[in-house]
Write an enzyme that holds these catalytic residues in place. Structure first.
Site, PDB file in Angstrom:
ATOM      1  N   THR A  43      -9.323 -15.165 -16.488  1.00  0.00           N
ATOM      2  CA  THR A  43      -9.599 -13.849 -17.098  1.00  0.00           C
ATOM      3  C   THR A  43     -10.620 -13.357 -16.218  1.00  0.00           C
ATOM      4  OG1 THR A  43     -11.288 -14.962 -18.318  1.00  0.00           O
ATOM      5  CG2 THR A  43      -9.248 -14.753 -19.378  1.00  0.00           C
ATOM      6  N   CYS A  47     -19.346 -16.402 -19.031  1.00  0.00           N
ATOM      7  CA  CYS A  47     -20.080 -16.448 -20.538  1.00  0.00           C
ATOM      8  C   CYS A  47     -21.069 -17.323 -20.395  1.00  0.00           C
ATOM      9  CB  CYS A  47     -19.009 -17.028 -21.612  1.00  0.00           C
ATOM     10  SG  CYS A  47     -17.605 -16.264 -21.992  1.00  0.00           S
ATOM     11  N   CYS A  51     -21.184 -19.225 -26.109  1.00  0.00           N
ATOM     12  CA  CYS A  51     -20.199 -18.287 -26.286  1.00  0.00           C
ATOM     13  C   CYS A  51     -19.054 -18.674 -27.674  1.00  0.00           C
ATOM     14  CB  CYS A  51     -19.375 -17.718 -25.051  1.00  0.00           C
ATOM     15  SG  CYS A  51     -18.253 -16.447 -25.664  1.00  0.00           S
ATOM     16  N   ARG A  54     -12.748 -19.117 -27.497  1.00  0.00           N
ATOM     17  CA  ARG A  54     -12.278 -20.315 -27.328  1.00  0.00           C
ATOM     18  C   ARG A  54     -12.618 -20.907 -25.863  1.00  0.00           C
ATOM     19  NH1 ARG A  54      -6.858 -21.688 -26.329  1.00  0.00           N
ATOM     20  NH2 ARG A  54      -6.535 -19.832 -25.286  1.00  0.00           N
ATOM     21  N   ARG A  76     -16.747 -10.518 -14.693  1.00  0.00           N
ATOM     22  CA  ARG A  76     -17.295  -9.370 -15.442  1.00  0.00           C
ATOM     23  C   ARG A  76     -18.057 -10.426 -16.894  1.00  0.00           C
ATOM     24  NH1 ARG A  76     -12.221  -7.807 -15.291  1.00  0.00           N
ATOM     25  NH2 ARG A  76     -12.099  -8.020 -17.569  1.00  0.00           N
ATOM     26  N   CYS A  78     -18.890 -11.211 -20.420  1.00  0.00           N
ATOM     27  CA  CYS A  78     -18.109 -11.271 -21.626  1.00  0.00           C
ATOM     28  C   CYS A  78     -18.745 -10.511 -22.596  1.00  0.00           C
ATOM     29  CB  CYS A  78     -18.094 -12.822 -22.040  1.00  0.00           C
ATOM     30  SG  CYS A  78     -17.840 -12.827 -23.872  1.00  0.00           S
ATOM     31  N   CYS A  81     -20.617 -12.600 -25.866  1.00  0.00           N
ATOM     32  CA  CYS A  81     -22.022 -13.353 -25.776  1.00  0.00           C
ATOM     33  C   CYS A  81     -22.882 -12.685 -24.863  1.00  0.00           C
ATOM     34  CB  CYS A  81     -21.589 -14.662 -25.296  1.00  0.00           C
ATOM     35  SG  CYS A  81     -21.123 -14.950 -23.548  1.00  0.00           S
TER      36      CYS A  81
HETATM   37 ZN   LIG Z   1     -18.509 -14.978 -23.998  1.00  0.00          ZN
END
Ligand SMILES: [Zn+2]
Length: 361
Positions: A43, A47, A51, A54, A76, A78, A81
Protein backbone atom coordinates in the site's frame (compact mmCIF):
# COMPACT_ATOMS: atom_id res chain seq x y z
CA UNK A 1 3.58 -10.88 -5.29
CA UNK A 2 3.34 -7.75 -7.30
CA UNK A 3 4.93 -5.63 -4.59
CA UNK A 4 8.04 -7.74 -4.25
CA UNK A 5 10.19 -5.26 -6.18
CA UNK A 6 9.18 -2.43 -3.84
CA UNK A 7 10.64 -3.96 -0.69
CA UNK A 8 13.07 -1.35 0.45
CA UNK A 9 16.44 -2.49 1.71
CA UNK A 10 16.71 -1.86 5.44
CA UNK A 11 20.28 -2.79 6.31
CA UNK A 12 20.12 -0.64 9.45
CA UNK A 13 17.57 -2.96 11.17
CA UNK A 14 19.13 -6.32 12.13
CA UNK A 15 16.86 -9.37 11.63
CA UNK A 16 16.54 -10.08 15.35
CA UNK A 17 15.42 -6.53 16.00
CA UNK A 18 13.01 -6.76 13.06
CA UNK A 19 11.50 -9.88 14.65
CA UNK A 20 10.91 -7.93 17.84
CA UNK A 21 9.36 -5.07 15.89
CA UNK A 22 7.10 -7.52 14.09
CA UNK A 23 5.90 -8.95 17.39
CA UNK A 24 5.21 -5.43 18.71
CA UNK A 25 3.31 -4.72 15.49
CA UNK A 26 1.17 -7.85 15.92
CA UNK A 27 0.54 -6.85 19.54
CA UNK A 28 -0.35 -3.27 18.55
CA UNK A 29 1.99 -2.33 21.36
CA UNK A 30 1.55 1.37 22.10
CA UNK A 31 4.67 1.26 24.28
CA UNK A 32 6.62 0.71 21.08
CA UNK A 33 5.24 3.87 19.45
CA UNK A 34 8.11 6.21 18.80
CA UNK A 35 10.78 3.51 18.64
CA UNK A 36 9.99 2.44 15.06
CA UNK A 37 7.38 2.53 12.31
CA UNK A 38 6.28 -0.29 10.03
CA UNK A 39 5.66 0.23 6.36
CA UNK A 40 3.53 -1.84 4.02
CA UNK A 41 5.01 -2.33 0.59
CA UNK A 42 1.69 -3.27 -1.02
CA UNK A 43 0.00 0.00 0.00
CA UNK A 44 3.09 2.26 0.32
CA UNK A 45 1.78 3.42 3.72
CA UNK A 46 3.61 3.43 7.02
CA UNK A 47 2.13 3.20 10.52
CA UNK A 48 3.02 3.39 14.16
CA UNK A 49 3.04 0.02 15.99
CA UNK A 50 -0.27 0.67 17.74
CA UNK A 51 -2.20 1.50 14.55
CA UNK A 52 -5.67 -0.06 14.76
CA UNK A 53 -5.69 -0.96 11.04
CA UNK A 54 -5.58 -4.59 9.89
CA UNK A 55 -2.07 -6.13 10.07
CA UNK A 56 -0.21 -6.61 6.80
CA UNK A 57 1.50 -9.87 5.85
CA UNK A 58 5.00 -10.18 7.21
CA UNK A 59 6.44 -10.46 3.71
CA UNK A 60 4.95 -7.06 2.79
CA UNK A 61 6.27 -5.35 5.89
CA UNK A 62 9.46 -3.36 6.38
CA UNK A 63 10.58 -1.44 9.42
CA UNK A 64 12.17 1.96 9.88
CA UNK A 65 13.43 3.59 13.01
CA UNK A 66 11.93 6.97 12.17
CA UNK A 67 9.07 8.36 10.06
CA UNK A 68 11.67 10.33 8.06
CA UNK A 69 13.43 7.11 7.00
CA UNK A 70 10.12 5.70 5.77
CA UNK A 71 9.28 8.85 3.85
CA UNK A 72 12.68 8.89 2.20
CA UNK A 73 11.83 5.48 0.80
CA UNK A 74 8.60 6.86 -0.65
CA UNK A 75 6.10 5.67 1.99
CA UNK A 76 3.20 7.89 3.06
CA UNK A 77 2.00 8.39 6.63
CA UNK A 78 -1.17 6.50 7.57
CA UNK A 79 -4.16 8.79 8.15
CA UNK A 80 -5.52 6.73 11.00
CA UNK A 81 -2.52 6.53 13.30
CA UNK A 82 -0.61 9.63 12.14
CA UNK A 83 2.82 8.10 12.70
CA UNK A 84 4.59 11.34 11.82
CA UNK A 85 2.87 13.24 14.61
CA UNK A 86 4.32 11.75 17.72
CA UNK A 87 3.71 13.66 20.86
CA UNK A 88 7.06 15.28 21.77
CA UNK A 89 6.37 14.78 25.48
CA UNK A 90 6.00 11.04 24.92
CA UNK A 91 9.26 10.98 23.01
CA UNK A 92 11.03 12.88 25.76
CA UNK A 93 9.75 10.59 28.53
CA UNK A 94 10.65 7.52 26.49
CA UNK A 95 14.21 8.75 26.01
CA UNK A 96 14.49 9.61 29.70
CA UNK A 97 13.26 6.14 30.66
CA UNK A 98 15.81 4.53 28.36
CA UNK A 99 18.55 6.58 29.99
CA UNK A 100 17.41 5.65 33.49
CA UNK A 101 17.32 2.01 32.46
CA UNK A 102 20.88 2.18 31.14
CA UNK A 103 22.39 4.12 34.02
CA UNK A 104 22.85 3.13 37.61
CA UNK A 105 23.45 6.67 38.68
CA UNK A 106 22.61 7.26 42.27
CA UNK A 107 21.38 9.73 43.39
CA UNK A 108 18.98 10.84 40.68
CA UNK A 109 19.62 14.33 39.30
CA UNK A 110 16.90 15.92 37.23
CA UNK A 111 19.10 18.68 35.86
CA UNK A 112 21.71 16.19 34.62
CA UNK A 113 19.07 14.06 32.94
CA UNK A 114 17.49 17.13 31.33
CA UNK A 115 20.75 18.39 29.92
CA UNK A 116 21.60 14.97 28.46
CA UNK A 117 18.25 15.13 26.65
CA UNK A 118 18.78 18.73 25.49
CA UNK A 119 15.78 19.72 27.54
CA UNK A 120 15.21 21.73 30.70
CA UNK A 121 14.20 20.46 34.15
CA UNK A 122 10.88 22.32 33.91
CA UNK A 123 10.11 20.89 30.49
CA UNK A 124 11.02 17.41 31.61
CA UNK A 125 8.89 17.73 34.73
CA UNK A 126 5.89 18.83 32.67
CA UNK A 127 6.36 16.01 30.16
CA UNK A 128 6.61 13.40 32.92
CA UNK A 129 3.60 14.72 34.69
CA UNK A 130 1.45 14.71 31.58
CA UNK A 131 2.56 11.32 30.25
CA UNK A 132 2.98 9.29 33.46
CA UNK A 133 1.17 11.35 36.10
CA UNK A 134 4.32 11.28 38.21
CA UNK A 135 7.12 13.69 38.94
CA UNK A 136 10.41 12.53 37.32
CA UNK A 137 11.78 11.58 40.73
CA UNK A 138 8.70 9.51 41.57
CA UNK A 139 8.89 7.85 38.19
CA UNK A 140 12.53 6.95 38.73
CA UNK A 141 11.74 5.42 42.11
CA UNK A 142 8.74 3.50 40.83
CA UNK A 143 10.80 2.31 37.90
CA UNK A 144 13.55 0.97 40.15
CA UNK A 145 11.14 -0.58 42.58
CA UNK A 146 9.35 -2.39 39.79
CA UNK A 147 12.61 -3.84 38.61
CA UNK A 148 13.51 -4.70 42.18
CA UNK A 149 10.22 -6.48 42.79
CA UNK A 150 10.64 -8.52 39.62
CA UNK A 151 14.12 -9.59 40.66
CA UNK A 152 13.08 -10.50 44.19
CA UNK A 153 10.06 -12.46 42.96
CA UNK A 154 12.23 -14.34 40.48
CA UNK A 155 14.35 -15.48 43.40
CA UNK A 156 17.46 -13.27 43.10
CA UNK A 157 19.29 -12.71 46.32
CA UNK A 158 18.67 -9.38 47.98
CA UNK A 159 22.23 -8.25 47.40
CA UNK A 160 22.20 -9.13 43.70
CA UNK A 161 18.85 -7.44 43.17
CA UNK A 162 20.11 -4.44 45.03
CA UNK A 163 23.11 -3.91 42.83
CA UNK A 164 21.17 -4.67 39.66
CA UNK A 165 18.84 -1.82 40.54
CA UNK A 166 21.61 0.61 41.25
CA UNK A 167 21.17 1.01 44.98
CA UNK A 168 24.45 1.91 46.55
CA UNK A 169 24.21 0.06 49.81
CA UNK A 170 21.97 -2.37 51.57
CA UNK A 171 20.88 0.08 54.22
CA UNK A 172 19.75 2.60 51.62
CA UNK A 173 17.65 -0.03 49.96
CA UNK A 174 15.90 -0.88 53.21
CA UNK A 175 15.42 2.77 53.93
CA UNK A 176 13.70 3.35 50.60
CA UNK A 177 11.68 0.19 50.38
CA UNK A 178 10.33 0.47 53.88
CA UNK A 179 8.46 3.56 52.90
CA UNK A 180 7.62 2.61 49.34
CA UNK A 181 6.89 -1.08 49.28
CA UNK A 182 5.45 -1.12 52.75
CA UNK A 183 7.46 -4.27 53.36
CA UNK A 184 11.12 -4.97 53.75
CA UNK A 185 12.63 -6.73 50.72
CA UNK A 186 13.04 -9.93 52.70
CA UNK A 187 9.36 -10.16 53.47
CA UNK A 188 8.32 -9.01 50.03
CA UNK A 189 10.05 -11.99 48.55
CA UNK A 190 7.79 -14.79 47.35
CA UNK A 191 4.28 -13.79 48.36
CA UNK A 192 5.14 -12.54 51.83
CA UNK A 193 7.35 -15.50 52.81
CA UNK A 194 8.81 -15.01 56.27
CA UNK A 195 6.28 -12.32 57.05
CA UNK A 196 4.01 -12.41 60.07
CA UNK A 197 0.53 -11.02 59.68
CA UNK A 198 -1.90 -10.98 62.57
CA UNK A 199 -5.62 -10.69 61.95
CA UNK A 200 -8.73 -10.16 64.00
CA UNK A 201 -12.37 -10.43 62.99
CA UNK A 202 -14.93 -8.08 64.46
CA UNK A 203 -18.70 -7.83 64.20
CA UNK A 204 -20.42 -4.74 62.87
CA UNK A 205 -23.89 -3.83 61.69
CA UNK A 206 -22.55 -4.46 58.17
CA UNK A 207 -21.39 -7.99 58.95
CA UNK A 208 -17.90 -9.28 59.72
CA UNK A 209 -14.79 -7.15 59.38
CA UNK A 210 -11.36 -8.72 59.05
CA UNK A 211 -8.48 -6.44 60.03
CA UNK A 212 -4.97 -7.71 59.29
CA UNK A 213 -1.79 -5.97 60.33
CA UNK A 214 1.95 -6.25 60.69
CA UNK A 215 3.93 -4.55 63.42
CA UNK A 216 4.10 -1.49 61.22
CA UNK A 217 0.52 -0.94 60.25
CA UNK A 218 -2.79 -2.14 58.84
CA UNK A 219 -2.38 -4.39 55.77
CA UNK A 220 -5.93 -5.44 54.98
CA UNK A 221 -9.51 -4.56 55.86
CA UNK A 222 -12.11 -6.90 54.37
CA UNK A 223 -15.89 -6.91 54.82
CA UNK A 224 -18.21 -9.91 54.48
CA UNK A 225 -20.63 -12.39 56.03
CA UNK A 226 -18.41 -15.42 56.21
CA UNK A 227 -15.23 -15.54 58.30
CA UNK A 228 -13.74 -18.36 56.27
CA UNK A 229 -14.11 -16.45 53.01
CA UNK A 230 -12.44 -13.42 54.54
CA UNK A 231 -9.50 -15.48 55.78
CA UNK A 232 -9.21 -17.17 52.37
CA UNK A 233 -9.05 -13.78 50.69
CA UNK A 234 -6.19 -12.80 52.99
CA UNK A 235 -4.45 -16.11 52.25
CA UNK A 236 -4.68 -15.41 48.51
CA UNK A 237 -3.13 -12.00 48.99
CA UNK A 238 -0.20 -13.33 51.04
CA UNK A 239 0.14 -17.00 50.07
CA UNK A 240 3.42 -17.57 51.92
CA UNK A 241 3.04 -15.32 54.92
CA UNK A 242 2.48 -16.69 58.38
CA UNK A 243 -1.08 -15.71 59.25
CA UNK A 244 -1.90 -15.65 62.93
CA UNK A 245 -5.31 -15.12 64.36
CA UNK A 246 -4.76 -12.74 67.23
CA UNK A 247 -7.39 -12.42 69.91
CA UNK A 248 -5.59 -9.46 71.32
CA UNK A 249 -3.18 -7.53 69.22
CA UNK A 250 -3.69 -4.15 67.77
CA UNK A 251 -7.07 -3.74 69.42
CA UNK A 252 -6.99 0.01 69.06
CA UNK A 253 -6.68 -0.35 65.26
CA UNK A 254 -9.60 -2.78 65.12
CA UNK A 255 -11.74 -0.56 67.32
CA UNK A 256 -10.95 2.46 65.22
CA UNK A 257 -12.02 0.61 62.07
CA UNK A 258 -15.23 -0.63 63.73
CA UNK A 259 -16.07 2.97 64.61
CA UNK A 260 -15.55 4.06 61.03
CA UNK A 261 -17.72 1.25 59.65
CA UNK A 262 -20.56 2.67 61.74
CA UNK A 263 -20.00 6.06 60.16
CA UNK A 264 -18.47 7.66 63.25
CA UNK A 265 -15.79 10.32 62.88
CA UNK A 266 -12.15 9.10 62.86
CA UNK A 267 -10.55 9.13 66.26
CA UNK A 268 -6.93 8.40 65.36
CA UNK A 269 -4.55 8.10 62.42
CA UNK A 270 -4.15 4.54 61.20
CA UNK A 271 -0.68 3.55 59.96
CA UNK A 272 -0.78 1.49 56.75
CA UNK A 273 1.53 -1.32 55.68
CA UNK A 274 0.44 -2.17 52.14
CA UNK A 275 2.05 -3.01 48.83
CA UNK A 276 1.34 -0.42 46.17
CA UNK A 277 2.61 1.02 42.96
CA UNK A 278 3.41 4.73 42.98
CA UNK A 279 0.18 5.41 41.11
CA UNK A 280 -2.00 3.35 43.45
CA UNK A 281 -0.46 5.17 46.39
CA UNK A 282 -1.31 8.53 44.84
CA UNK A 283 -4.91 7.48 44.20
CA UNK A 284 -5.30 6.11 47.72
CA UNK A 285 -3.89 9.31 49.22
CA UNK A 286 -6.38 11.28 47.17
CA UNK A 287 -9.27 9.11 48.38
CA UNK A 288 -8.26 9.77 51.98
CA UNK A 289 -8.88 13.46 51.31
CA UNK A 290 -12.58 12.92 50.51
CA UNK A 291 -14.45 14.12 53.62
CA UNK A 292 -16.80 11.79 55.43
CA UNK A 293 -20.32 12.35 54.14
CA UNK A 294 -19.11 13.42 50.69
CA UNK A 295 -18.49 11.54 47.45
CA UNK A 296 -16.36 12.10 44.37
CA UNK A 297 -16.62 10.67 40.87
CA UNK A 298 -13.80 8.70 39.26
CA UNK A 299 -13.41 11.59 36.84
CA UNK A 300 -13.02 14.10 39.68
CA UNK A 301 -10.37 11.97 41.35
CA UNK A 302 -8.49 11.60 38.05
CA UNK A 303 -8.59 15.39 37.58
CA UNK A 304 -7.45 16.05 41.13
CA UNK A 305 -4.41 13.88 40.38
CA UNK A 306 -3.66 15.93 37.27
CA UNK A 307 -4.49 12.91 35.08
CA UNK A 308 -7.95 13.65 33.65
CA UNK A 309 -7.65 10.84 31.12
CA UNK A 310 -6.76 8.15 33.64
CA UNK A 311 -10.32 7.51 34.80
CA UNK A 312 -10.05 3.77 34.21
CA UNK A 313 -6.73 3.51 35.99
CA UNK A 314 -8.26 5.37 38.94
CA UNK A 315 -11.19 2.94 38.94
CA UNK A 316 -8.74 0.02 38.93
CA UNK A 317 -6.78 1.50 41.82
CA UNK A 318 -10.04 1.86 43.77
CA UNK A 319 -11.01 -1.73 43.00
CA UNK A 320 -7.65 -3.04 44.21
CA UNK A 321 -7.65 -1.10 47.47
CA UNK A 322 -6.70 -3.68 50.15
CA UNK A 323 -7.67 -1.51 53.11
CA UNK A 324 -11.34 -0.65 52.65
CA UNK A 325 -12.80 1.92 55.06
CA UNK A 326 -9.31 3.26 55.96
CA UNK A 327 -8.85 4.21 52.30
CA UNK A 328 -12.48 5.14 51.65
CA UNK A 329 -12.88 3.83 48.10
CA UNK A 330 -16.63 3.53 48.84
CA UNK A 331 -16.81 7.33 48.51
CA UNK A 332 -16.09 7.18 44.79
CA UNK A 333 -19.08 6.89 42.48
CA UNK A 334 -19.90 7.22 38.78
CA UNK A 335 -20.51 10.56 37.10
CA UNK A 336 -24.21 9.73 36.66
CA UNK A 337 -24.53 9.26 40.44
CA UNK A 338 -24.80 5.45 40.37
CA UNK A 339 -22.56 3.63 42.79
CA UNK A 340 -20.43 1.55 40.37
CA UNK A 341 -18.87 -1.54 41.91
CA UNK A 342 -17.62 -2.40 45.38
CA UNK A 343 -15.56 -5.45 46.15
CA UNK A 344 -17.48 -5.98 49.39
CA UNK A 345 -20.95 -5.60 47.89
CA UNK A 346 -23.00 -2.68 46.59
CA UNK A 347 -25.42 -2.81 49.52
CA UNK A 348 -22.54 -2.24 51.93
CA UNK A 349 -21.31 0.68 49.85
CA UNK A 350 -24.79 2.18 49.87
CA UNK A 351 -25.16 1.78 53.64
CA UNK A 352 -21.71 3.17 54.38
CA UNK A 353 -22.48 6.28 52.33
CA UNK A 354 -25.91 6.72 53.94
CA UNK A 355 -24.66 6.51 57.50
CA UNK A 356 -21.64 8.72 56.80
CA UNK A 357 -23.92 11.34 55.27
CA UNK A 358 -26.20 11.18 58.31
CA UNK A 359 -23.50 11.33 60.95
CA UNK A 360 -21.38 13.95 59.21
CA UNK A 361 -24.19 16.47 59.53
ZN1 LIG B 1 -1.76 3.42 10.64
Amino acid sequence: MKSQEHIAPTPQIPPLVANRYWQATLDRDSQADGSFVFAVTSTQIYCRPSCPARRPRRINTVFFRTPQDAEQQGFRACRRCRPNRLDPAVTLVRQAAAMLAASHDDPFRLSALASKLHSSPAQLRRAFHRVTGLAPKEFEQAFRLRKLKELLRSGSSITDALYACGYGSSSRLYEKTNSHLGMTPASYRKGGEGMKIGYTIGNTTLGKVLVASTDRGVSAVYLGENEKELVNALREEYPKAELLRAEHGHDEWLNEILRRVEGTAPNMELPLDVQATAFQRRVWNELQKIPRGATRTYTQVARALGRPRSVRAVARACATNPVSIVVPCHRVIRTDGTLAGYRWGLQRKQKLLEREAERAR
